[in-house]
Design an enzyme around this catalytic site. Structure first.
Site, PDB file in Angstrom:
ATOM      1  N   ARG A  23       8.070  -4.469  11.871  1.00 29.16           N
ATOM      2  CA  ARG A  23       8.884  -5.539  12.458  1.00 29.16           C
ATOM      3  C   ARG A  23      10.193  -4.919  12.946  1.00 29.16           C
ATOM      4  O   ARG A  23      10.896  -4.264  12.177  1.00 29.16           O
ATOM      5  CB  ARG A  23       9.164  -6.628  11.422  1.00 29.16           C
TER       6      ARG A  23
ATOM      7  N   LYS B 158      22.410  -8.053  16.279  1.00 31.89           N
ATOM      8  CA  LYS B 158      21.037  -7.592  16.069  1.00 31.89           C
ATOM      9  C   LYS B 158      20.094  -8.751  16.345  1.00 31.89           C
ATOM     10  O   LYS B 158      20.402  -9.913  16.033  1.00 31.89           O
ATOM     11  CB  LYS B 158      20.826  -7.039  14.657  1.00 31.89           C
TER      12      LYS B 158
ATOM     13  N   ASP C 201      -0.754 -18.402   9.657  1.00 31.13           N
ATOM     14  CA  ASP C 201       0.489 -17.675   9.906  1.00 31.13           C
ATOM     15  C   ASP C 201       0.273 -16.223   9.487  1.00 31.13           C
ATOM     16  O   ASP C 201      -0.688 -15.905   8.778  1.00 31.13           O
ATOM     17  CB  ASP C 201       1.610 -18.323   9.085  1.00 31.13           C
ATOM     18  N   LYS C 202       1.140 -15.338   9.933  1.00 34.13           N
ATOM     19  CA  LYS C 202       0.990 -13.932   9.535  1.00 34.13           C
ATOM     20  C   LYS C 202       1.934 -13.569   8.403  1.00 34.13           C
ATOM     21  O   LYS C 202       1.506 -13.206   7.310  1.00 34.13           O
ATOM     22  CB  LYS C 202       1.245 -13.003  10.725  1.00 34.13           C
ATOM     23  N   THR C 203       3.227 -13.676   8.655  1.00 29.69           N
ATOM     24  CA  THR C 203       4.213 -13.219   7.676  1.00 29.69           C
ATOM     25  C   THR C 203       4.178 -14.090   6.429  1.00 29.69           C
ATOM     26  O   THR C 203       4.374 -15.299   6.495  1.00 29.69           O
ATOM     27  CB  THR C 203       5.620 -13.239   8.290  1.00 29.69           C
TER      28      THR C 203
ATOM     29  N   THR D 239       1.419 -15.935  15.279  1.00 28.33           N
ATOM     30  CA  THR D 239       2.550 -15.137  14.819  1.00 28.33           C
ATOM     31  C   THR D 239       3.628 -15.075  15.880  1.00 28.33           C
ATOM     32  O   THR D 239       3.364 -15.255  17.074  1.00 28.33           O
ATOM     33  CB  THR D 239       2.085 -13.708  14.458  1.00 28.33           C
TER      34      THR D 239
ATOM     35  N   GLU E 142      16.243 -10.011   6.143  1.00 28.25           N
ATOM     36  CA  GLU E 142      17.691  -9.882   6.067  1.00 28.25           C
ATOM     37  C   GLU E 142      18.107  -9.090   4.838  1.00 28.25           C
ATOM     38  O   GLU E 142      18.940  -8.183   4.904  1.00 28.25           O
ATOM     39  CB  GLU E 142      18.322 -11.278   6.044  1.00 28.25           C
TER      40      GLU E 142
ATOM     41  N   ASN F 211       8.558 -23.190   8.693  1.00 29.91           N
ATOM     42  CA  ASN F 211       8.144 -23.217  10.095  1.00 29.91           C
ATOM     43  C   ASN F 211       6.644 -23.453  10.262  1.00 29.91           C
ATOM     44  O   ASN F 211       6.175 -23.684  11.373  1.00 29.91           O
ATOM     45  CB  ASN F 211       8.535 -21.904  10.784  1.00 29.91           C
ATOM     46  N   ASP F 212       5.901 -23.410   9.165  1.00 27.11           N
ATOM     47  CA  ASP F 212       4.458 -23.669   9.227  1.00 27.11           C
ATOM     48  C   ASP F 212       4.117 -25.118   8.909  1.00 27.11           C
ATOM     49  O   ASP F 212       2.945 -25.499   9.016  1.00 27.11           O
ATOM     50  CB  ASP F 212       3.715 -22.758   8.242  1.00 27.11           C
TER      51      ASP F 212
END
Length: 1080
Positions: A541, A506, A323-325, A621, A434, A750-751
């Site tokens: 981002r 947004k 993953d990246k983040t 990503t 956020e 999510n990973d």
């Protein structure tokens, strides 16, 4: 609490009024929380007379014991703040809300249910932890929807809330957390799978030897001189038995005798070795990390092993899926730039931006100092004096646009303010993005302070010119939450001054552009697109911010449809999404946010080392393609000399269908073209694919073609991918090439699918909760630690485990095969040569400890050498240390050594062993000599495999306490490991001989004592021992020096010699310099 789900087959469960809570269930389920009796009359709590009846949540309590629909809380508006760390590992606070129609307004204090009444209907128990669909029917027949915001799930803990009242809907195994408690996927290393296969081969060797013994026995009995040996058959006149029958029985006798060929202790030994390896991993201070949580407290994060079964698998990895983040980056977001009304603000650039500028030979901008008087705000790294002047001047033409921009950031969120130990207000959010945006709003004068009665959000607004502040309340009508499918969030509020209903939204640019009223050809849109591309080059981002004014009549009708969708018990989520889409349209573009997520320290070096180790790294990503590419360059996943191959739907070079997915012909042609380019390229290649191309590849079954292209690439980047696609990519590689070992690493929930799909899952302790860690096999604090985990510890553990497995088979052959050879002296009758006690002590005592110590501590190169020469990692990738061929080499070698052990023992004592009275001793005495030689030879063979030799006093482990330091100091020297077996053998026999008579030992122990008393004076024993030691020395020189001098040395030896040559060259050059200096 009694179970409350409906009968099987029904579509819903019903609850009338409240549910009684039995005393037994409350004691069992609630533990230390306080529970009120939810019957029609209230039983007062005598132990806590001043507390309101209900569930009380101390901050350190065990959590809510069941899934509960909120009725009322200590907050006057029915809010309850909770922490869900037990569910998803996230430590940020979340707000739950009791439905206003269910709150007991006017209820008498002594009537727990009098103010409620009605009926609750909800779905049957399920494992959808983020969803809840229910309906509350009021006494007047009106229906009110219940959603996940109205439910406290089992395991959550209350924060900043004194008490709550609720109706239990699911208990025990029907709670959502229990239904999510699936068994983790079973994972077995390739080495252990091979060991299982080799065990069957060893069983085949057992059967083969037993058959040979049975045939040999039958052939002996068939000879006339044997049949005439009447004394063997019970006396004169007795007839010899049938040779075939005896041979059959002898076969099964030898099956039992040769049982020790199959190393039953292998699993126990391996488990002990892996436990020790896991401890050494945990104690490695080079993989220790500290981070600060959102409240500012320091968390200590050592490397942790959750599944030690895969220790050796760490040394065989071929693909890393990252993953990246939060994995490659810090997940510590800073607000850096923004574009408002077509104007870009925020000076300077990022580390990723600097890499882009240097790569393209562009000038690096000069960043001015921070203006005086500019506040210091966490997660805001924004410098632009021009924009600061705009925010101080309400009459500036761009002020209103900037005000709308930051008002959106201040209102459009579900962040909760908290007060930390130092009294500062901090924001607790579900994602760092956020909270960074809310901090940015605070920085520019829109300080979100909290939510008051009626759902109004209170902002502390800075006055004109930055002077003075005042609190302003904004009436929030609806908040449309963000999720991975919508990729946007919206807030609907009523403007206090004008009374208009305004929607702020947004979200991701690929979602928002389709919902904008602003023409794509307008200057505003073109300027904003230009700024978006600039931010992408900087690796930032981005989110698009937009607004629209909603007609009150439309809103009223929309509100009814939204309420109807929320009350639905069928496909509620889909219906809600559809209604949300209706209002999030025709929006005016305001601007773009740009947030920096800095790279973690050491990521670039780790990725370079992985490429040197021939490990392919995949970066998966959700970022835009160009952003992912720029980040790839900045972290050295990509290099300037690489040929970057692209298969992206957004490149407009493939025909797309109505779902924006390439057609079958288009993706086939694209893959063929890319493969041709990869074959023709003289440079290293890297592949970039996006979610559209991946969808087409998986939809049309082109996984093999993609994997063939990836095999020619050093790095792969997958952009805009979803969590489900991440897992699919890992599974695709596993199926395309079953022989490779895959590793997935991530830090967020999510990973988890990707982590569980790979052979090895690595979780990173980050700011997105602990779900990744809880579902992983190993957990670390930073990505850079993966370098040492694989290239050092992984390689060590692979070599150690392979040698342990092979040695366990070898040492049993050395000990059991002499029993087969002894059959030549007893017609293969099945007569054992060993005393039973020492026969079992060989594995349990004499040879058990050294191999365990070897498997934990031995190393063929030091950490610095392993990291400096990442190509050493190929040992595991190419199965250098263990295969079926290597196994049979060890078996043949073991049989050869067994022949030496047996024939030397028998040959030296060819005339027998005699006591002081001249009596010849029994065959068990010879067996004792064979036992000693087997211990010496087996220990010596382990000595030849040992590469870690040092003085005990010079070794100090990294952590573990004084006891561990002392233990490793004694056993950490290679020379001392094998001495244990030899010395223990002599000590045990000395013990039997000295105390056997005193304690009146009987049976085998008495025989051992007698054997020792004779053997201690037997010259032949010492001759055998000398020959065995000499044999070990010759064997050691042959195995260690032979390949180096006449064959192909192993990689570790080559690396050591290379290092020695480099040092010699350096010393030679430095010596010449010194001579010149002396002459001068």
């Amino acid at each position: 609490m009694t179970p409350t789900s409906g009968a099987g087959g029904s579509e819903e469960s019903r609850f009338s009024g409240g549910l009684p809570v039995t005393e037994t269930d409350s004691v069992r389920n609630l533990r230390t929380v306080i529970v009120g009796n939810c019957t029609q009359t209230l039983d007062s709590l005598s132990s806590e007379p001043k507390r309101a009846p209900g569930l009380h949540g101390p901050s350190t309590g065990p959590g809510i014991p069941a899934d509960v629909v909120l009725l009322e809380t200590s907050h006057p508006e029915g809010q309850a703040q909770i922490m869900t760390a037990n569910l998803d590992g996230e430590t940020n606070l979340k707000t739950m809300q009791a439905n206003s129609d269910m709150m007991g307004k006017g209820r008498k204090e002594d009537d727990f249910l009098g103010g409620y009444g009605g009926e609750i209907m909800c779905e049957l128990p399920n494992n959808r932890i983020l969803n809840f669909e229910g309906t509350y029917t009021r006494p007047d027949g009106g229906k009110v929807s219940l959603g996940p915001k109205n439910v406290l799930l089992r395991g959550v803990t209350l924060r900043q809330t004194d008490w709550v009242r609720g109706v239990v809907v699911y208990t025990g195994k029907e709670t959502k957390i229990q239904m999510n408690g699936a068994e983790p996927p079973s994972k077995t290393s390739s080495v252990m799978r091979l060991a299982n296969t080799l065990t069957f081969w060893m069983f085949a060797v057992d059967i083969t030897l037993s058959m040979c013994a049975g045939i040999t026995c039958s052939s002996f009995l068939s000879q006339s001189w044997v049949q005439g040996s009447w004394y063997l058959w019970g006396g004169e006149g007795a007839s010899p038995p049938d040779p075939g029958e005896v041979g059959f029985l002898t076969f099964w006798t030898h099956i039992l005798i040769f049982t020790n060929l199959i190393p039953i202790s292998l699993l126990v030994t391996i488990d002990m070795v892996k436990l020790g390896q896991a401890k050494m991993l945990t104690y490695d201070l080079d993989m220790y990390h500290e981070i600060k949580d959102h409240s500012g407290d320091v968390q200590e994060i050592p490397m942790s092993v959750l599944r030690s079964d895969l220790n050796e698998e760490l040394g065989q990895v071929k693909h890393i899926f990252s993953d990246k983040t939060g994995t490659l980056t810090c997940n510590m977001m800073d607000f850096r730039k923004c574009s408002i009304n077509g104007h870009s603000y925020g000076l300077g650039t990022t580390a990723i931006g600097l890499s882009f500028l240097r790569r393209n030979n562009m000038d690096v901008p000069v960043v001015p100092p921070k203006p005086e008087g500019e506040p210091d705000t966490p997660h805001v790294n924004f410098i632009d004096p021009t924009f600061s002047e705009i925010m101080k001047n309400p009459n500036h033409p761009e002020y209103q646009n900037a005000r709308d921009f930051f008002l959106c950031l201040a209102l459009n969120h579900d962040v909760l303010p908290e007060t930390n130990k130092s009294g500062e207000v901090i924001y607790s959010a579900s994602s760092p993005d956020e909270s960074a945006l809310v901090y940015a709003a605070k920085h520019f004068g829109f300080f979100f302070k909290g939510t008051e009665a009626g759902g109004k959000k209170v902002l502390e607004m800075r006055g004109p010119g930055g002077k003075g502040t005042k609190d302003v309340s904004y009436e929030v009508l609806e908040f449309l939450e963000f999720n991975s499918d919508r990729k946007r969030s919206s807030v609907v509020y009523k403007d206090v001054g004008s009374g208009k209903i305004v929607l702020f939204c947004k979200g991701a640019d690929n979602v928002m552009k389709k919902r904008l009223k602003t023409p794509a050809s307008s200057k505003l849109m073109s300027d904003t697109e230009k700024h978006l591309n600039q931010y992408v080059d900087d690796g930032l981002r981005t989110l698009i911010v937009a607004k629209t004014t909603v007609d009150p009549k439309f809103y009223a009708a929309w509100k009814e449809r939204f309420a109807e969708a929320e009350n639905s018990l069928q496909d509620r989520d889909e219906k809600r999404m559809a209604v949300m889409n209706e209002i999030e349209v025709n929006m005016d573009l305001i601007g773009v946010t740009a947030i920096e997520d800095k790279l973690q320290d050491g990521v670039d070096d780790a990725l370079v080392k992985f490429r040197g180790a021939n490990i392919k790294v995949w970066m998966l990503t959700g970022d835009k393609v160009d952003t992912a590419i720029n980040i790839g360059y900045s972290c050295s996943l990509l290099e300037s000399g690489m040929t970057v191959l692209r298969a992206c739907g957004e490149d407009n070079d493939m025909a797309l269908d109505h779902d924006k997915v390439p057609t079958e012909d288009a993706i086939t042609g694209k893959l063929e073209k890319i493969e041709e380019l990869a074959i023709a390229s003289t440079e290293e290649c890297a592949l970039v694919v996006d979610t559209a191309a991946l969808s087409a590849i998986m939809q049309y079954g082109k996984e093999i073609e993609l994997n063939e292209i990836c095999a020619r690439c050093k790095s792969v980047i997958c952009a805009r991918v979803t969590p489900r696609q991440k897992a699919s990519i890992v599974d695709m590689v596993r199926r395309a090439d079953p022989g490779v070992v895959t590793l997935s690493i991530g830090d967020g929930a999510n990973d988890v699918p990707m982590i569980q799909t790979a052979h090895i899952g690595i979780g990173i302790h980050g700011l997105e909760g602990k779900q990744a860690v809880n579902n992983s096999d190993y957990a670390i604090g930073q990505f850079r630690f993966l370098k040492k985990l694989l290239l050092v510890h992984g390689r060590w553990n692979y070599r150690r485990t392979c040698k342990v497995c092979l040695y366990m088979f070898y040492k049993n052959i050395v000990y059991v095969f002499p029993q087969f050879l002894f059959g030549m002296y007893c017609m293969a009758s099945g007569q054992p040569i060993y005393n039973d006690s020492i026969y079992q002590a060989y594995n349990t005592c004499y040879t058990a400890t050294p191999i365990v110590i070897y498997g934990i501590l031995d190393r063929d190169c030091n950490p610095d050498r392993a990291l400096a020469n990442p190509w050493l990692y190929a040992d595991g990738q190419q199965n250098t240390f263990m295969s079926t061929a290597i196994f049979f080499k060890w078996i043949v070698e073991g049989m050869t050594h067994a022949m030496f052990v047996f024939f030397v023992s028998v040959g030296v004592h060819n005339m027998g062993i005699f006591d002081a009275q001249g009596k010849s001793l029994d065959l068990f005495t010879i067996g004792t000599v064979v036992n000693l030689l087997a211990v010496v030879v087996a220990s010596g063979r382990l000595y030849t495999e040992t590469r870690y030799f040092n003085y005990p006093t010079c070794y100090k482990p990294q952590g573990g306490g004084k006891f561990l330091e002392g233990l490793v100091a004694v056993t950490g020297s290679g020379w001392s490991w094998q001495m244990i077996s030899f010395l223990f053998w002599w000590w045990s026999f000395w013990l039997f001989s000295k105390y056997g008579a005193e304690y009146k030992m009987h049976g085998y122990f008495k025989e051992l004592g007698g054997s020792w008393q004779i053997l201690v004076h037997d010259v032949g024993l010492y001759l055998c021992m000398f020959l065995a030691i000499a044999f070990v020395a010759v064997m050691s020189m042959t195995l260690q020096l032979g390949p180096d001098q006449f064959g192909t040395p192993d990689r570790a030896t080559i690396a050591a010699e290379k290092e020695a040559i480099d040092k010699e060259k350096k010393a030679h050059v430095e010596g010449e310099v010194v001579k010149v200096d002396n002459r001068v």
